[in-house]
Scaffold this motif. Structure first.
Motif, short mmCIF file in Angstrom:
data_model
loop_
_atom_site.label_atom_id
_atom_site.label_comp_id
_atom_site.label_asym_id
_atom_site.label_seq_id
_atom_site.Cartn_x
_atom_site.Cartn_y
_atom_site.Cartn_z
N CYS A 236 -5.97 7.64 -17.32
CA CYS A 236 -4.65 7.04 -17.18
C CYS A 236 -4.44 6.51 -15.76
N ALA A 237 -4.75 7.34 -14.76
CA ALA A 237 -4.56 6.92 -13.38
C ALA A 237 -5.44 5.72 -13.04
N ARG A 238 -6.69 5.74 -13.50
CA ARG A 238 -7.60 4.61 -13.22
C ARG A 238 -7.10 3.32 -13.87
N ASP A 239 -6.68 3.40 -15.13
CA ASP A 239 -6.22 2.19 -15.83
C ASP A 239 -4.96 1.64 -15.19
N LEU A 240 -4.06 2.51 -14.77
CA LEU A 240 -2.85 2.03 -14.11
C LEU A 240 -3.18 1.36 -12.79
N ALA A 241 -4.10 1.93 -12.02
CA ALA A 241 -4.47 1.34 -10.74
C ALA A 241 -5.14 -0.02 -10.93
N VAL A 242 -6.01 -0.12 -11.92
CA VAL A 242 -6.73 -1.38 -12.16
C VAL A 242 -5.76 -2.48 -12.61
N ASN A 243 -4.77 -2.12 -13.42
CA ASN A 243 -3.89 -3.12 -14.00
C ASN A 243 -2.62 -3.37 -13.21
N ALA A 244 -2.38 -2.58 -12.17
CA ALA A 244 -1.08 -2.63 -11.48
C ALA A 244 -0.75 -4.01 -10.95
N TYR B 110 -1.62 5.60 -25.21
CA TYR B 110 -2.47 6.79 -25.29
C TYR B 110 -3.63 6.68 -24.31
N PHE B 111 -3.87 7.75 -23.57
CA PHE B 111 -5.01 7.84 -22.65
C PHE B 111 -5.78 9.11 -22.97
N ALA B 112 -7.08 9.01 -22.85
CA ALA B 112 -7.92 10.17 -23.18
C ALA B 112 -7.63 11.36 -22.28
N ASP B 113 -7.34 11.07 -20.99
CA ASP B 113 -7.04 12.15 -20.04
C ASP B 113 -6.29 11.53 -18.87
N GLU B 114 -5.84 12.37 -17.95
CA GLU B 114 -5.06 11.89 -16.81
C GLU B 114 -5.89 11.04 -15.86
N THR B 115 -7.17 11.35 -15.74
CA THR B 115 -8.02 10.53 -14.87
C THR B 115 -8.12 9.11 -15.39
N SER C 200 0.82 -1.21 0.00
CA SER C 200 0.00 0.00 0.00
C SER C 200 0.85 1.26 0.00
N SER C 201 2.17 1.13 0.23
CA SER C 201 3.05 2.29 0.20
C SER C 201 3.57 2.59 -1.20
N HIS C 202 3.09 1.83 -2.17
CA HIS C 202 3.54 2.02 -3.55
C HIS C 202 3.24 3.44 -4.02
N PRO C 203 4.15 4.06 -4.75
CA PRO C 203 3.93 5.46 -5.19
C PRO C 203 2.67 5.65 -6.00
N LEU C 204 2.21 4.60 -6.69
CA LEU C 204 0.99 4.78 -7.46
C LEU C 204 -0.24 4.91 -6.59
N ILE C 205 -0.15 4.37 -5.35
CA ILE C 205 -1.31 4.44 -4.46
C ILE C 205 -1.64 5.89 -4.12
N SER C 206 -0.62 6.64 -3.79
CA SER C 206 -0.90 8.03 -3.42
C SER C 206 -1.43 8.81 -4.61
N ARG C 207 -0.95 8.44 -5.80
CA ARG C 207 -1.39 9.19 -6.96
C ARG C 207 -2.80 8.80 -7.37
N THR C 208 -3.19 7.58 -7.09
CA THR C 208 -4.51 7.12 -7.52
C THR C 208 -5.46 6.92 -6.34
N GLY C 209 -5.04 7.38 -5.18
CA GLY C 209 -5.87 7.15 -4.01
C GLY C 209 -7.24 7.77 -4.13
N THR C 210 -7.35 8.89 -4.80
CA THR C 210 -8.64 9.55 -4.93
C THR C 210 -9.55 8.81 -5.90
#
Length: 816
Positions: free
Chosen positions: A639-647, A632-637, A515-525
């Protein structure tokens, strides 16, 4: 393909003896040097005596326990070839048949016969195996094996074209039966289309039943098929040919395609004398040659002719020698137009029976046999599949709502142990599900590999301890004892439509994403929008009864990308779309996954070795503008969601052999791709999905693509990224309507370059009337401006020798 390459390496026969069990009776032309009891049990599956006919597929030279050691393969060169890791795999197709016989002790006789070959398309040998096994039942002797061995090896594949990677992708993505028709049937003349072809073979000139060459038998399918192509390329290089065209259809046409070869529902774009096409047989056979009625020339079928005075040439689609001359190549194409160009048509002459054979031309090594993704998705559709067992972040990317097929895909790419169980089912059914799973995980062989090496389409108890030691095995079984043994991570029951996750999966495969992974803080919201993204999400709450229940946030989202994808696939299946269409969708899905994985590596590790680096289009004063690259991602939101789902599944995939193989493949692709220097898929994604784009970026994209479209191989690479299920050339056609004249002219130049090749013409045929008229009008206007300016001569090239006309009624959409 060289005629010296053996199509059949071995022929095996097994019998069931009531006292001794399964016995390997014959091995021809020599013993394989491996466990005969194992082979016999693979050829005689459990319950074979209860089925009149069954089929199984097995592999050799796959693992240490099924590696063959023919005693006569003693040459050092052969041994060094056999030690080549990339050319070891052999594929076996086996037919087992039970015949009732009152004189037998159990009232039936069970026999099996198998062909072992280097080709993954083992299904082509089914008809000859049926005849050969019947022959063996009547005369159980080694002569039957010799006849089968000779007949299969006499099959003529000497003229079978060796398609490049991108030619294969183009072919498999379209259902047009005339795709690459000149390319696929080069140097081959067919007699009556309804008759199978068997070239006369000088059997006296063939060597006797020599020992099976260990090196020959272990050459991979890719090596065997490409052997002839290497000689052709070397010959072209010696002749000064810098481009890799190997046939008339691969070369730039001396003139532009004509009306008959470029029409849509009677609305032709090209104009000119069609006498060349008449002689080549296209006018009479174009409709029959294409599976897609919307892209076949109905104009030619009705015999309509254009009378545009601006054109005086009379050349056919692939070039013609002169007026009134019918070339041999034209006759070949005309005859071949009645056949499906996805296959090479030949024949096997067995025991005076001429059996037609259709060899698929677009097969990749990870596609073996007849495994169907349509069948796999139907068997485990969400509506009828029961999912049990704990949730795991590697498998359940959308919590409890993860579709079963996605759970299976995640298990495949993350190296989980998978069993397909078919109690009281045919072994053929179980085998096909395993082979379909390999196609699913690999993106139908186009993207990933390494699945066939750990697949056992039919597995037995005989050597269970051995194949269960293979990491991430994919096995098909019919004995329910495997379910109770529990040495698996995912059980797929094809009989009851169940999918069971092992209760010990968290012990065997602990989630490694902290849970301390850097992506968590970026996608926590984005927790409310995403699903399982970390080990914390996988924690389960114990109940009083000792069981476990899901945390509320693991319910998943019914509108997640994976769920929408599976709904789209099942909708296509319900609408009776073809297997090729379903495979194209899964190929696109796996391609998307690996590009997201590349972006994930950049964010976590700082760089990636499996994708282009992420960059956006930049335009600074004093510097040359640079195109973007990466996923390619349509927007940053998004991108963040897809990275979190696939991580989680990306992290698990990165620890597998499949990932290492893809790393090597990516390095090779980047070094050898015909189009170099920029991320082509990224540019096409920008054209497809970008909500806004600057004029500078649009111009640079079209200019860069146009400048890198000079050879046939570059054209095929571009078209491979523009499949029909993603609307073909539509992204490039947007340039025809751009507000900037420079972009419009670049789009016209790009289409003109495509028009110089027959395969490009077929893609242009798929444009709608509006897009086609825009191209015709602008191309004609551009040529007219060049004439009026009179400042430079019109280059004598394929796309200038006869330009599309906007004066004929049919080109304006009035035909039909």
């Amino acid at each position: 393909m060289s005629q010296d390459v053996q199509h059949c390496s071995f022929v095996l026969v097994a019998d069931f003896d009531i006292d001794r069990g399964a016995q390997l009776t014959y091995q021809f032309p020599q013993p394989l040097g491996t466990d005969e009891g194992l082979l016999a049990n693979l050829m005689l599956p459990d319950g074979a005596e209860r089925q009149p006919t069954d089929w199984t597929v097995f592999f050799l030279n796959q693992t240490p326990f099924n590696t063959i050691k023919p005693p006569l393969a003693i040459d050092s060169n052969e041994r060094s070839s056999a030690d080549d890791e990339g050319s070891q795999m052999l594929y076996g197709i086996n037919l087992v048949r039970t015949k009732l016989d009152k004189t037998a002790r159990r009232g039936a006789i069970v026999k099996a016969m198998a062909i072992v070959t280097r080709y993954p398309f083992v299904q082509i040998f089914k008809p000859v195996l049926l005849l050969a096994l019947d022959d063996y039942f009547m005369n159980p002797s080694q002569d039957c094996l010799a006849r089968l061995f000779d007949a299969v090896n006499a099959m003529d594949l000497s003229n079978m074209p060796n398609l490049t990677r991108y030619e294969k992708i183009i072919m498999r993505n379209t259902e047009r039966q005339d795709v690459m028709i000149g390319r696929s049937f080069e140097d081959y003349t067919y007699p009556d289309p309804g008759t199978a072809v068997q070239h006369p073979t000088n059997h006296s000139a063939r060597p006797g039943h020599r020992s099976t060459n260990s090196g020959d038998s272990r050459v991979s399918f890719e090596d065997g098929v490409l052997m002839r192509g290497k000689k052709e390329r070397d010959g072209n290089a010696r002749n000064g040919g810098g481009e890799s065209y190997k046939s008339a259809s691969g070369m730039r046409s001396p003139t532009s395609p004509s009306e008959a070869s470029f029409s849509l529902d009677g609305s032709a774009v090209w104009v000119g004398d069609e006498s060349g096409l008449d002689q080549m047989g296209f006018v009479a056979t174009a409709s029959a040659a294409s599976a897609s009625s919307t892209s076949v020339s109905s104009v030619a079928g009705r015999g309509r002719r254009s009378t545009d005075a601006s054109s005086s040439s009379s050349h056919g689609a692939y070039g013609r020698g002169g007026e009134g001359t019918q070339s041999l190549a034209g006759a070949s194409v005309a005859s071949a137009a009645l056949k499906d160009s996805h296959f090479y048509h030949t024949a096997i002459n067995y025991n005076e029976h001429l059996l037609p054979v259709k060899v698929p031309l677009s097969t990749f090594p990870e596609e073996v046999g007849e495994g169907s993704l349509t069948m796999l998705c139907t068997t485990f559709s969400p509506a009828i599949t029961t999912m049990t067992g704990p949730l795991h972040p590697h498998l359940h990317t959308n919590g409890a709502l993860t579709p079963p097929v996605i759970v299976l895909y995640n298990a495949l790419i993350t190296g989980k142990r998978i069993i397909f169980l078919g109690h009281h089912k045919l072994a053929e059914n179980v085998s096909n599900h395993v082979l379909a799973a390999c196609a699913l995980g690999s993106g139908c062989g186009v993207v990933l590999r390494g699945f066939i090496k750990r697949a056992f389409p039919y597995a037995t108890l005989i050597n269970r301890e051995e194949w269960e030691t293979i990491p991430g095995y994919i096995a098909g079984v019919t004995n329910p004892i495997f379910e109770t043994a529990g040495s698996w991570d995912l059980l797929c029951d094809i009989g009851t439509n169940r999918m069971v996750v092992s209760k010990d999966i968290h012990v065997n495969h602990p989630a490694s994403w902290s849970s301390s992974h850097p992506l968590i803080s970026r996608t926590g919201t984005l927790k409310a929008e995403s699903s399982i993204g970390s080990e914390e999400d996988a924690v389960r709450v114990q109940t009083k009864e000792g069981g476990s229940m899901q945390k509320p946030e693991l319910a998943g989202r019914p509108d997640s990308a994976d769920n929408l994808f599976i709904e789209d696939v099942l909708g296509a299946i319900a609408s009776h779309y073809s297997e090729a269409h379903v495979r194209a969708k899964f190929t696109e899905y796996v391609l998307r996954f690996v590009r997201i994985a590349g972006r994930y590596e950049e964010d976590v590790l700082g760089s990636t070795s499996i994708s282009w680096p992420t960059a956006s289009y930049t335009e600074r004063p004093g510097e040359k503008p640079r195109l973007g690259s990466g996923a390619y991602f349509a927007d940053e939101t998004t991108c963040a969601r897809d990275l979190a789902v696939n991580a989680s599944r990306i992290e698990a995939w990165r620890r597998t052999e499949c990932y290492k193989l893809f790393q090597a493949d990516w390095k090779h692709v980047v070094a050898t791709n015909p189009i170099q220097g920029f991320d082509l898929p990224h540019q096409l994604s920008r054209l497809r999905f970008a909500k806004s784009m600057s004029d500078g970026e649009a111009e640079l994209i079209f200019r860069t693509i146009a400048e890198n479209l000079r050879t046939y191989d570059q054209v095929t690479e571009l078209l491979a990224w523009l499949p029909p299920h993603l609307h073909g050339l539509q992204p490039l056609s947007f340039g025809l309507f751009h507000q900037q004249e420079a972009v419009r002219e670049l789009a016209v130049d790009l289409f003109n370059e495509l028009r110089a090749y027959p395969i490009g013409v077929q893609f242009l045929q798929a444009l709608n009337h509006f897009q086609r008229y825009a191209y015709v009008r602008q191309a004609h206007a551009k040529e007219q401006r060049l004439r009026d300016a009179n400042s430079l001569s019109i280059p004598h090239s394929a796309f200038m020798s006869r330009s599309p006309s906007n004066r004929s009624e049919s080109s304006l959409g009035g035909g039909g």
